[in-house]
Design a protein around this motif. Structure first.
Motif, PDB file in Angstrom:
ATOM      1  N   THR A 164       0.834  -1.205   0.000  1.00  0.00           N
ATOM      2  CA  THR A 164       0.000   0.000   0.000  1.00  0.00           C
ATOM      3  C   THR A 164       0.868   1.254   0.000  1.00  0.00           C
ATOM      4  N   ARG A 173      -5.773   7.826   2.794  1.00  0.00           N
ATOM      5  CA  ARG A 173      -7.042   7.577   3.484  1.00  0.00           C
ATOM      6  C   ARG A 173      -8.028   6.820   2.609  1.00  0.00           C
ATOM      7  N   THR A 174      -7.689   6.710   1.326  1.00  0.00           N
ATOM      8  CA  THR A 174      -8.663   6.130   0.390  1.00  0.00           C
ATOM      9  C   THR A 174      -8.202   4.826  -0.254  1.00  0.00           C
ATOM     10  N   TYR A 175      -6.892   4.610  -0.382  1.00  0.00           N
ATOM     11  CA  TYR A 175      -6.338   3.366  -0.951  1.00  0.00           C
ATOM     12  C   TYR A 175      -6.808   3.135  -2.391  1.00  0.00           C
ATOM     13  N   TRP A 221      -3.147  -2.164   7.200  1.00  0.00           N
ATOM     14  CA  TRP A 221      -4.188  -1.689   6.291  1.00  0.00           C
ATOM     15  C   TRP A 221      -5.000  -2.839   5.702  1.00  0.00           C
ATOM     16  N   GLN A 224      -8.734  -2.437   5.693  1.00  0.00           N
ATOM     17  CA  GLN A 224      -9.350  -1.536   4.722  1.00  0.00           C
ATOM     18  C   GLN A 224      -9.905  -2.287   3.518  1.00  0.00           C
TER      19      GLN A 224
END
Length: 374
Positions: A164, A173-175, A221, A224
């Motif tokens: 990531t 914050r959005t990936y 992450w 997410q």
């Protein structure tokens, strides 16, 4: 005498000398759960802040052997936790396999050349462990310093989490870049994750051979991802790393922690790790029920409890320990220590932990929750 000669007695003797944390991670009977904290060395400690004034660069602090050892031992000397984790970062090994990075004061980690194409993959090469010599040196010194009174912990980032940063070029914050690559450039992403898996596996073995008793994998992450996507894009690579540890470092416990893992617990169990770390949003009793008693569990006091009155912190520690059950529990926070946490509260956490008695706590729970006759 014959038992020692055939190796069984020797193995028993060696196991008896293992630190409490290693015993708990294996599921051996213990009188109390071992305790340590994620981010237990850091800015909440006055001694760390004083050192950081002198050595302003995080990379200098985390890539200089003497400073790594000094910082790693600060909480050990102050609080005597059952685990001493090396002061480092999951991004530390990146330059050793071809990905330069920096850490800026405001933006955090910055990777100047994100990898999003086949052309970008050409920068990658096998990990050169000489470039992380300071990690090995520090672990060897820490092993000597704690003298078997605590477990020395190494750690790594999971391939998805490291990927990531490499794809996004830093924090996000959005990936969106890496998530879209799952569909637009899946072969590039698979190649990147496979390379990371090989490099990080070698880095784990290096840490264990340098003195780490136990390894924690941070898939920070991973939470997410939707669970089915995590199953495809993170889990197989973690499984592969665990398989390498089993073959090359047998007996080394592996912990897996994912922030926001409530929807992934059963899938995490399938990676083959010894211990699963729960964040504070998962109820410990529910986590133990979902995972069963055959696997270790770590956590999961809310870090904000360290800002609460000390009696409330005591009650929460005892509740978490009761809910975790009689075996295979490592007491920890559900996330890292927060900046501004009172040192008095951290000291209290470890003092309460040292004075826990599992038999008494579980007997009390049995009295409080009598079985109903039907």
């Amino acid at each position: 005498m014959g038992e020692v000669a055939n190796g069984k007695g020797l193995a028993t003797c060696l196991a008896a000398r293992d630190p409490l944390l290693v015993k708990a991670a294996r599921g051996d009977p213990v009188s109390r759960p071992p305790a340590w904290m994620m981010r237990q060395a850091g800015r909440y400690m006055a001694v760390y802040r004083k050192l950081a004034e002198k050595y302003a660069s995080f990379r200098q602090r985390s890539e200089t052997t003497d400073l790594i050892v000094e910082i790693s031992l600060q909480p050990w000397e102050a609080f005597h936790p059952d685990g001493v984790i090396i002061f480092s970062d999951i991004l530390t090994p990146l330059p050793a396999f071809g990905v330069p990075f920096d850490i800026e004061e405001v933006r955090g980690p910055v990777i100047p050349s994100p990898i999003r194409s086949e052309e970008g993959l050409k920068a990658l090469h096998p990990i050169d462990l000489k470039k992380v010599h300071f990690v090995g040196e520090s672990l060897r010194i820490l092993r000597q310093e704690v003298e078997g009174k605590a477990a020395v912990l190494g750690f790594v980032g999971a391939p998805w989490t490291i990927g990531t940063y490499i794809v996004e070029g830093g924090t996000t914050r959005t990936y969106t870049n890496i998530k879209s690559m799952c569909h637009t450039a899946p072969n590039v992403l698979r190649t990147l994750l496979s390379h990371l898996t090989q490099a990080i596996s070698e880095y784990i073995v290096f840490q264990v051979e340098s003195g780490a008793h136990c390894i924690q994998i941070f898939d920070s992450w991973g939470g997410q991802l939707p669970p089915d996507m995590w199953e495809r894009w993170s889990k197989p690579y973690i499984e592969e790393m665990v398989s390498v540890v089993r073959k090359r470092c047998p007996g080394t416990p592996v912990v897996l922690y994912i922030n926001g893992n409530g929807g992934l617990l059963e899938r995490m169990k399938g990676t083959g790790v010894d211990v699963i770390g729960l964040d504070w949003t998962v109820d410990m009793a529910d986590g133990r029920k979902r995972l069963g008693s055959g696997i270790g569990i770590q956590g999961n006091v809310d870090p904000a409890y360290l800002f609460s009155p000390l009696p409330a912190l005591t009650d929460e520690i005892q509740r978490v320990v009761r809910c975790a059950g009689p075996r295979g529990h490592i007491l920890n926070l559900g996330h890292g220590v927060l900046v501004g946490t009172p040192e008095e509260a951290v000291a209290h956490f470890f003092e309460v932990a040292r004075n826990l008695n599992l038999s008494t706590l579980l007997e009390d729970r049995a009295v409080e929750e009598p079985t109903l006759a039907v």
